[in-house]
Design a protein around this motif. Structure first.
Motif, PDB file in Angstrom:
ATOM      1  N   LYS A  11       0.852  -1.199   0.000  1.00  0.00           N
ATOM      2  CA  LYS A  11       0.000   0.000   0.000  1.00  0.00           C
ATOM      3  C   LYS A  11       0.888   1.250   0.000  1.00  0.00           C
ATOM      4  O   LYS A  11       1.790   1.390   0.834  1.00  0.00           O
ATOM      5  CB  LYS A  11      -0.909  -0.012   1.235  1.00  0.00           C
ATOM      6  N   ILE A  12       0.607   2.128  -0.945  1.00  0.00           N
ATOM      7  CA  ILE A  12       1.401   3.338  -1.136  1.00  0.00           C
ATOM      8  C   ILE A  12       0.544   4.556  -0.805  1.00  0.00           C
ATOM      9  O   ILE A  12      -0.547   4.708  -1.361  1.00  0.00           O
ATOM     10  CB  ILE A  12       1.835   3.447  -2.633  1.00  0.00           C
ATOM     11  N   GLY A  13       1.051   5.448   0.033  1.00  0.00           N
ATOM     12  CA  GLY A  13       0.315   6.664   0.411  1.00  0.00           C
ATOM     13  C   GLY A  13       0.438   7.768  -0.623  1.00  0.00           C
ATOM     14  O   GLY A  13       1.362   7.761  -1.452  1.00  0.00           O
TER      15      GLY A  13
ATOM     16  N   GLU B  47      -9.737   3.248  -3.653  1.00  0.00           N
ATOM     17  CA  GLU B  47     -11.156   3.442  -3.357  1.00  0.00           C
ATOM     18  C   GLU B  47     -11.785   4.220  -4.516  1.00  0.00           C
ATOM     19  O   GLU B  47     -11.129   5.077  -5.132  1.00  0.00           O
ATOM     20  CB  GLU B  47     -11.320   4.224  -2.047  1.00  0.00           C
TER      21      GLU B  47
ATOM     22  N   THR C 157      -4.311  10.481   4.802  1.00  0.00           N
ATOM     23  CA  THR C 157      -5.643  10.303   5.392  1.00  0.00           C
ATOM     24  C   THR C 157      -5.525   9.267   6.500  1.00  0.00           C
ATOM     25  O   THR C 157      -5.095   8.157   6.244  1.00  0.00           O
ATOM     26  CB  THR C 157      -6.640   9.770   4.332  1.00  0.00           C
TER      27      THR C 157
ATOM     28  N   VAL D 293      -6.629  11.866  -5.472  1.00  0.00           N
ATOM     29  CA  VAL D 293      -7.040  13.239  -5.122  1.00  0.00           C
ATOM     30  C   VAL D 293      -5.835  14.179  -5.239  1.00  0.00           C
ATOM     31  O   VAL D 293      -5.907  15.244  -5.868  1.00  0.00           O
ATOM     32  CB  VAL D 293      -7.648  13.288  -3.701  1.00  0.00           C
TER      33      VAL D 293
ATOM     34  N   SER E  11      -2.899   4.922  -3.190  1.00  0.00           N
ATOM     35  CA  SER E  11      -3.598   6.193  -2.945  1.00  0.00           C
ATOM     36  C   SER E  11      -3.051   7.209  -3.942  1.00  0.00           C
ATOM     37  O   SER E  11      -2.154   6.899  -4.719  1.00  0.00           O
ATOM     38  CB  SER E  11      -3.294   6.696  -1.536  1.00  0.00           C
ATOM     39  N   GLY E  12      -3.572   8.415  -3.872  1.00  0.00           N
ATOM     40  CA  GLY E  12      -2.950   9.489  -4.641  1.00  0.00           C
ATOM     41  C   GLY E  12      -3.819  10.105  -5.709  1.00  0.00           C
ATOM     42  O   GLY E  12      -3.406  11.082  -6.339  1.00  0.00           O
TER      43      GLY E  12
ATOM     44  N   VAL F 190      -1.348  15.522   2.561  1.00  0.00           N
ATOM     45  CA  VAL F 190      -2.149  14.685   1.661  1.00  0.00           C
ATOM     46  C   VAL F 190      -2.568  13.356   2.294  1.00  0.00           C
ATOM     47  O   VAL F 190      -3.369  12.627   1.723  1.00  0.00           O
ATOM     48  CB  VAL F 190      -1.395  14.405   0.326  1.00  0.00           C
TER      49      VAL F 190
HETATM   50  N1  LIG Z   1      -8.460   7.233  -2.179  1.00  0.00           N
HETATM   51  C1  LIG Z   1      -7.680   8.423  -1.878  1.00  0.00           C
HETATM   52  C2  LIG Z   1      -6.625   8.166  -0.842  1.00  0.00           C
HETATM   53  C3  LIG Z   1      -7.089   7.952   0.565  1.00  0.00           C
HETATM   54  C4  LIG Z   1      -5.940   7.640   1.519  1.00  0.00           C
HETATM   55  O1  LIG Z   1      -6.067   6.779   2.393  1.00  0.00           O
HETATM   56  O2  LIG Z   1      -4.762   8.346   1.317  1.00  0.00           O
HETATM   57  P1  LIG Z   1      -3.343   8.010   2.068  1.00  0.00           P
HETATM   58  O3  LIG Z   1      -3.468   8.293   3.550  1.00  0.00           O
HETATM   59  O4  LIG Z   1      -2.360   8.905   1.397  1.00  0.00           O
HETATM   60  O5  LIG Z   1      -3.050   6.560   1.835  1.00  0.00           O
HETATM   61  C5  LIG Z   1      -6.954   8.922  -3.134  1.00  0.00           C
HETATM   62  O6  LIG Z   1      -6.646   8.129  -4.023  1.00  0.00           O
HETATM   63  O7  LIG Z   1      -6.679  10.108  -3.198  1.00  0.00           O
END
Ligand SMILES: N[C@@H](CCC(=O)OP(=O)(O)O)C(=O)O
Ligand SMILES: Nc1ncnc2c1ncn2[C@@H]1O[C@H](COP(=O)(O)OP(=O)(O)O)[C@@H](O)[C@H]1O
Length: 363
Positions: free
Chosen positions: A12-14, A133, A209, A55, A52-53, A207
């Motif tokens: 999982k990549i933030g 998501e 979440t 948004v 993620s990323g 950025v």
């Molecule tokens: N689904 C959202 C990311 C939600 C999220 O959990 O963000 P993060 O904390 O950076 O892993 C997106 O793609 O912007």
């Protein structure tokens, strides 16, 4: 247990790794991660990527808009998602597939099974699933809300044996390292006790979440499914070579010795209850209409409910074979006659196989 012995890995990549400046995607930190995925596959491991990323990647297209607006965020996600996927695709010479999920999809048992089937088929074909998501369509009621928890739900759905959560810090510290210079990194966590949760705070990057708390929730979901979980620093190049060498570059969460059964895990950690049944008994194999003292909330037949005793103690989550409407109707009738007739045709309110009893960790 290390990733050396793992066969199916979810990484999982933030957002901060993909769009660090919130101005489109950057490959600066992704190259290492992509190489790690390639090397895992070269070793015969299967990989799923929860990225993620969207948004953050789409943000630069909405410069003149109010970015706190939900409608704008959803549009940023829709636009940023394509940019994010094409950024990832540039790193790989094997095919990838995009899956956009909501909690509404995962908590519905038929859709959950359909997602599982798709994931297994993609992996069989050597295709890399890239999951996020589906922010563009979610409502508060439908969303998981953070990709840490989503990654654990995906890891469980995919029958993975390893979950790697890449963060902007080295792992779990005994307090927030960004606020406390003397914070100490925890190497291994056996059980996710309230004391461990108390060490965490919310997100600090602009950025991110959820912060560390949602990573711990993810670790709890994953380890209870028998999945070893790591929180590591995705910004640090050495993280991935260390992982490949079987070392632990961050915090490792040990899987339960006796993982929950798949259906029980789904009901406990993925399905969300739509109402409550209050019962007299504290222990039960199944529940009939006579066992139910009160019904709270509106739910349809087949939906998940929380079962509590009269003191409010949570006993189990279960699938109800009756709607709340039918149960309330039965409660107002001459019990002996109506209950018997209805139960003859529908069966018990809760069947033995559809109960996830809350119990102490078995390790
Ligand atoms: N689904 C959202 C990311 C939600 C999220 O959990 O963000 P993060 O904390 O950076 O892993 C997106 O793609 O912007
Ligand atoms: N006990 C803790 N250990 C580590 N990080 C913590 C802790 N408590 C709070 N945090 C914060 O959680 C942040 C990571 O979560 P988040 O901002 O959501 O980023 P991401 O999901 O992009 O990695 C860290 O930067 C840190 O400031």
């Amino acid at each position: 247990m290390s990733i050396e012995t793992s066969q199916r890995i979810v990484i999982k990549i933030g957002s901060a790794l993909i769009a660090p400046e919130q101005d489109g995607c950057r490959s600066r930190y992704l190259l290492n991660i992509a190489q790690f995925i390639v090397q895992c596959r070269a070793k015969g491991k299967e990989v799923l990527l929860v990225s993620s990323g969207a948004v953050a990647a789409g943000s630069h297209l909405f410069k003149n808009k109010d970015k706190s607006s939900v409608a704008v965020k959803k549009a940023m996600a829709a636009a940023g998602q394509t940019e994010m996927i094409s950024t990832w695709e540039r790193f790989f010479d094997f095919p990838s597939a995009q899956l956009l999920l909501t909690h509404g999809d995962l908590r519905d048992r038929d859709r959950y099974n359909s997602i599982r089937e798709t994931l297994f088929t993609l992996l069989e074909q050597g295709i890399l699933p890239i999951i996020n998501e589906n922010d563009a369509v979610t409502t508060d009621d439908l969303k998981v809300g953070d990709n840490d928890n989503l990654s654990a739900m995906v890891a469980a759905a995919a029958d993975a044996d390893c979950l790697i959560i890449c963060s902007d810090v080295n792992g779990l510290y005994d307090k927030d390292p960004n606020k406390n210079p003397d914070a100490r990194l925890l190497d291994t966590v056996g059980e996710l006790t309230p004391e461990i949760y108390a060490m965490t705070g919310g997100p600090t990057s602009s950025v991110g979440t959820g912060g560390m708390r949602t990573k711990l929730q993810a670790a709890e979901k994953a380890t209870s499914h028998g999945i070893v979980t790591y929180i590591v620093n995705g910004f640090n190049e050495d993280t991935f070579s260390e992982l490949l060498n079987g070392a632990n570059p961050g915090t490792r969460f040990l899987p339960y010795d006796t993982p929950m059964q798949e259906a029980v895990h789904w009901m406990t950690h993925t399905a969300s209850e739509q109402g409550e049944l209050i019962v007299e008994a504290s222990e039960f194999d199944e529940l009939s209409c006579d066992d139910i003292v009160a019904v709270n909330g509106d739910f349809s037949a087949g939906e998940t409910v929380l079962v509590r005793n009269e003191d409010g103690q949570k006993l189990a989550k279960a699938n109800s074979n009756y709607s709340s409407c039918l149960l309330n109707f039965i409660a107002q009738q001459d019990k002996d006659i109506v209950t018997e007739k209805v139960q003859d045709s529908i069966g018990p309110v809760i069947s033995q196989n559809d109960i996830a009893v809350f119990e102490e960790r078995k390790s």
